[in-house]
Design a protein around this motif. Structure first.
Motif, PDB file in Angstrom:
ATOM      1  N   SER A  37      53.335  92.226  19.945  1.00  0.00           N
ATOM      2  CA  SER A  37      52.702  93.508  20.288  1.00  0.00           C
ATOM      3  C   SER A  37      52.057  94.152  19.059  1.00  0.00           C
ATOM      4  N   LEU A  38      52.658  94.010  17.876  1.00  0.00           N
ATOM      5  CA  LEU A  38      52.034  94.535  16.660  1.00  0.00           C
ATOM      6  C   LEU A  38      50.782  93.732  16.298  1.00  0.00           C
ATOM      7  N   ILE A  39      50.854  92.420  16.423  1.00  0.00           N
ATOM      8  CA  ILE A  39      49.704  91.564  16.119  1.00  0.00           C
ATOM      9  C   ILE A  39      48.549  91.876  17.069  1.00  0.00           C
ATOM     10  N   GLU A  40      48.869  92.175  18.311  1.00  0.00           N
ATOM     11  CA  GLU A  40      47.830  92.470  19.313  1.00  0.00           C
ATOM     12  C   GLU A  40      47.201  93.851  19.127  1.00  0.00           C
ATOM     13  N   SER A  41      47.823  94.731  18.370  1.00  0.00           N
ATOM     14  CA  SER A  41      47.319  96.092  18.155  1.00  0.00           C
ATOM     15  C   SER A  41      46.214  96.072  17.100  1.00  0.00           C
ATOM     16  N   ILE A  42      45.002  95.771  17.534  1.00  0.00           N
ATOM     17  CA  ILE A  42      43.925  95.605  16.565  1.00  0.00           C
ATOM     18  C   ILE A  42      42.973  96.789  16.494  1.00  0.00           C
ATOM     19  N   ASP A  43      43.169  97.779  17.350  1.00  0.00           N
ATOM     20  CA  ASP A  43      42.231  98.903  17.396  1.00  0.00           C
ATOM     21  C   ASP A  43      42.861 100.231  17.027  1.00  0.00           C
ATOM     22  N   GLY A  44      43.910 100.220  16.235  1.00  0.00           N
ATOM     23  CA  GLY A  44      44.589 101.462  15.869  1.00  0.00           C
ATOM     24  C   GLY A  44      43.753 102.326  14.943  1.00  0.00           C
ATOM     25  N   ARG A  45      44.239 103.535  14.702  1.00  0.00           N
ATOM     26  CA  ARG A  45      43.570 104.501  13.833  1.00  0.00           C
ATOM     27  C   ARG A  45      43.347 103.903  12.440  1.00  0.00           C
ATOM     28  N   GLY A  46      42.117 103.898  11.994  1.00  0.00           N
ATOM     29  CA  GLY A  46      41.775 103.413  10.662  1.00  0.00           C
ATOM     30  C   GLY A  46      41.843 101.908  10.501  1.00  0.00           C
ATOM     31  N   ALA A  47      41.974 101.187  11.603  1.00  0.00           N
ATOM     32  CA  ALA A  47      42.140  99.729  11.536  1.00  0.00           C
ATOM     33  C   ALA A  47      40.936  99.061  10.881  1.00  0.00           C
TER      34      ALA A  47
END
Length: 155
Positions: A37-47
């Motif tokens: 789930s962390l690896i899939e989180s590619i569009d977070g704030r400031g990514a």
């Protein structure tokens, strides 16, 4: 963007299509890997995440970073263990620093396990300085170890 003609490597923004390969490397490269789930989180704030592709467009490394108001944090970086010692880590780190510079960053930050001497040496050679430690921060197979906090200033 082409990075090195002799190695035919490319750095590209991380996309959803890369996630499976990134997660595979994550599981192999780290003793305590990030969750899917962390690896899939590619569009977070400031990514500002990137992948390193070889001449066959195969993912051989990556980094996850976050840029918040000119302070960029290197959250995760890894190279496929099959390519350890090939210089790919240095290519990734230089791409990270170039990206920071291109975004007018004031500083870059990272933390590294105290036992990861190769990474520490790489970061120090690139211009990072140790500024602090988080005592007993990272889990190990038999307890905990310190996180070494390092910074790089762009002025």
């Amino acid at each position: 963007m082409k990075i090195d003609n002799s190695m035919s490597l490319h750095i590209l923004p991380l996309e959803q299509a890369h996630v499976k390969d990134v997660f595979s490397i994550e599981l192999q490269a780290h003793t305590h890997p990030w969750s899917l789930s962390l690896i899939e989180s590619i569009d977070g704030r400031g990514a500002c995440h990137r992948v390193l592709l070889d001449k066959n467009n195969k993912v051989v490394g990556y980094f996850y970073a976050q840029n918040i108001l000119g302070e960029v944090t290197l959250l995760n970086i890894a190279v496929d263990p099959k390519y350890h010692g090939s210089g790919y880590g240095k290519v990734l780190l230089n791409a990270f620093l170039d990206m920071c510079s291109n975004h007018d960053a004031e500083s870059a930050w990272l933390e590294v396990r105290e036992s990861n001497h190769r990474a520490y040496t790489l970061y120090e050679a690139a211009g990072f300085n140790e500024v602090d430690r988080r005592k007993s921060y990272y889990p190990t197979s038999n307890g905990k170890e310190d996180a070494i906090i390092m910074s790089y200033l762009f002025f």
